[in-house]
Design a protein around this motif. Structure first.
Motif, short mmCIF file in Angstrom:
data_model
loop_
_atom_site.label_atom_id
_atom_site.label_comp_id
_atom_site.label_asym_id
_atom_site.label_seq_id
_atom_site.Cartn_x
_atom_site.Cartn_y
_atom_site.Cartn_z
N MET B 1 0.85 -1.20 0.00
CA MET B 1 0.00 0.00 0.00
C MET B 1 0.88 1.25 0.00
N LEU B 2 0.64 2.09 -0.97
CA LEU B 2 1.43 3.31 -1.10
C LEU B 2 0.48 4.51 -1.06
N GLU B 3 0.60 5.29 0.00
CA GLU B 3 -0.30 6.43 0.15
C GLU B 3 0.48 7.74 0.22
N VAL B 4 -0.19 8.80 -0.17
CA VAL B 4 0.39 10.13 -0.06
C VAL B 4 -0.51 10.93 0.87
N LEU B 5 0.09 11.61 1.82
CA LEU B 5 -0.67 12.46 2.72
C LEU B 5 -0.29 13.91 2.45
N ARG B 6 -1.29 14.70 2.12
CA ARG B 6 -1.06 16.12 1.84
C ARG B 6 -1.57 16.91 3.03
N ILE B 7 -0.71 17.68 3.67
CA ILE B 7 -1.20 18.48 4.79
C ILE B 7 -1.07 19.97 4.50
N GLY B 8 -1.85 20.76 5.22
CA GLY B 8 -1.83 22.21 5.01
C GLY B 8 -2.62 22.64 3.80
N HIS B 9 -3.53 21.81 3.34
CA HIS B 9 -4.31 22.14 2.14
C HIS B 9 -5.37 23.20 2.42
N ARG B 10 -5.32 24.28 1.65
CA ARG B 10 -6.34 25.33 1.74
C ARG B 10 -7.10 25.30 0.42
N PRO B 11 -8.36 24.80 0.46
CA PRO B 11 -9.09 24.51 -0.78
C PRO B 11 -9.08 25.65 -1.81
N ASP B 12 -9.22 26.89 -1.37
CA ASP B 12 -9.26 27.96 -2.37
C ASP B 12 -7.87 28.24 -2.93
N ARG B 13 -6.92 28.46 -2.06
CA ARG B 13 -5.60 28.87 -2.49
C ARG B 13 -4.79 27.74 -3.15
N ASP B 14 -4.99 26.51 -2.64
CA ASP B 14 -4.14 25.40 -3.10
C ASP B 14 -4.83 24.49 -4.10
N LYS B 15 -5.94 24.95 -4.64
CA LYS B 15 -6.71 24.09 -5.54
C LYS B 15 -5.85 23.40 -6.58
N ARG B 16 -5.10 24.19 -7.33
CA ARG B 16 -4.32 23.56 -8.40
C ARG B 16 -3.12 22.78 -7.88
#
Lengths: 188, 188
Positions: B1-16
């Motif tokens: 199992m290979l997972e990526v965890l993205r933290i600090g995501h701000r939906p508006d600013r970090d959308k792309r």
């Protein structure tokens, strides 16, 4: 000479994506990024990174890419998910690129004009799945140069990161001693 | 199992940026991306990509990462420019990661909480220069898995890209025959 050409840049909408293209090119040892649309802010932002962390990398914007690609002697590699999968390339293919005196790697934004496929010497896919141009560029530059790309010293910077098992350590060569990276005010 | 965890995501600013993290994870064969902040739009956007291009990849948002990392048996690799340069790693180091049954690769946004450096088993730098987290993730996942990662077939999609020397060719398995990619309406 290893250059990256970014086309379709829209300064407002693509600010962060193109900045990441530039950061990737710099971190992976490209000499220069050329950007089609004029964007002084981007040039300044990246000049600041090199001022802080060293190296001779530069960004030039407002570049007319059609005449550039038509007139160049460089080997032009266009990264596109529709191209030939680089994971199927044999050694000699890479060797030809590695020994070329000048390579321009082209990455588009959302959609690129069809003529780019004709102007490029090679249309290369970093896998044939929808992708990030930043990711594709990173892997391509890595494979082109090998691990050396990530070990290169960049001279002349004020700051130097000292690799750590835990936490952050940054040397300030500007006479202020050591500072934590939190104080760098990097917003990338 | 290979997972990526993205933290600090701000939906508006970090959308792309976060979309590109997800595209990269998917294209490089990760099973899943976990994102700290709830973002149904992101989940839907990526579900659409898998629907079109196949594979079992998924995105789960609104994940509480601290309890997750504290309770997991997975090997947690945090990508940070302050960490140990992976370009200096010897084979056995990679082998340990390759044979681990479950790996979580963590990428932050601008700045990550200091405790992440402690919660991670490994703080790994894809070069010790300011970088793009998308680029770092791409190279790390590539080195972890090798070229195989870019050749994997993703089953069950409606569309399939046929690698071309020039131009675009996309097979539509949904019965509509062949269509040009321009008609896909992909805005990534």
């Amino acid at each position: 000479m290893l250059e990256v050409l970014r086309i379709g840049h829209r300064p407002d909408r693509d600010k962060r994506m193109t900045t990441h293209v530039c950061l990737t090119a710099r971190a992976l040892g490209a000499d220069r990024v050329l950007v089609d649309t004029a964007d002084r802010e981007l040039e300044k932002r990246m000049a600041k990174v090199s001022e802080s962390f060293g190296g001779a990398f530069e960004v030039q914007t407002g570049v007319r890419w059609r005449p550039l690609l038509k007139g160049t002697d460089a080997t032009v590699v266009h990264l596109t998910m529709y191209g030939e999968n680089i994971a199927t390339w044999e050694g000699p293919r890479w060797e030809t690129l590695r020994t070329a005196p000048h390579v321009i790697v082209v990455v588009g934004s959302t959609k690129v004009p069809g003529e780019l496929y004709e102007l490029a010497d090679v249309n290369a896919a970093v896998g044939n799945q929808p992708h990030s141009e930043v990711a594709a560029l990173a892997i391509f530059l890595y494979l082109l140069q090998g691990g050396e790309a990530l070990r290169r010293e960049m001279a002349g910077g004020r700051l130097q990161i000292v690799p750590q098992e835990r936490g952050k350590r940054v040397l300030d060569m500007g006479g202020l001693g050591e500072e934590t990276a939190d104080g760098l005010g990097l917003e990338l």
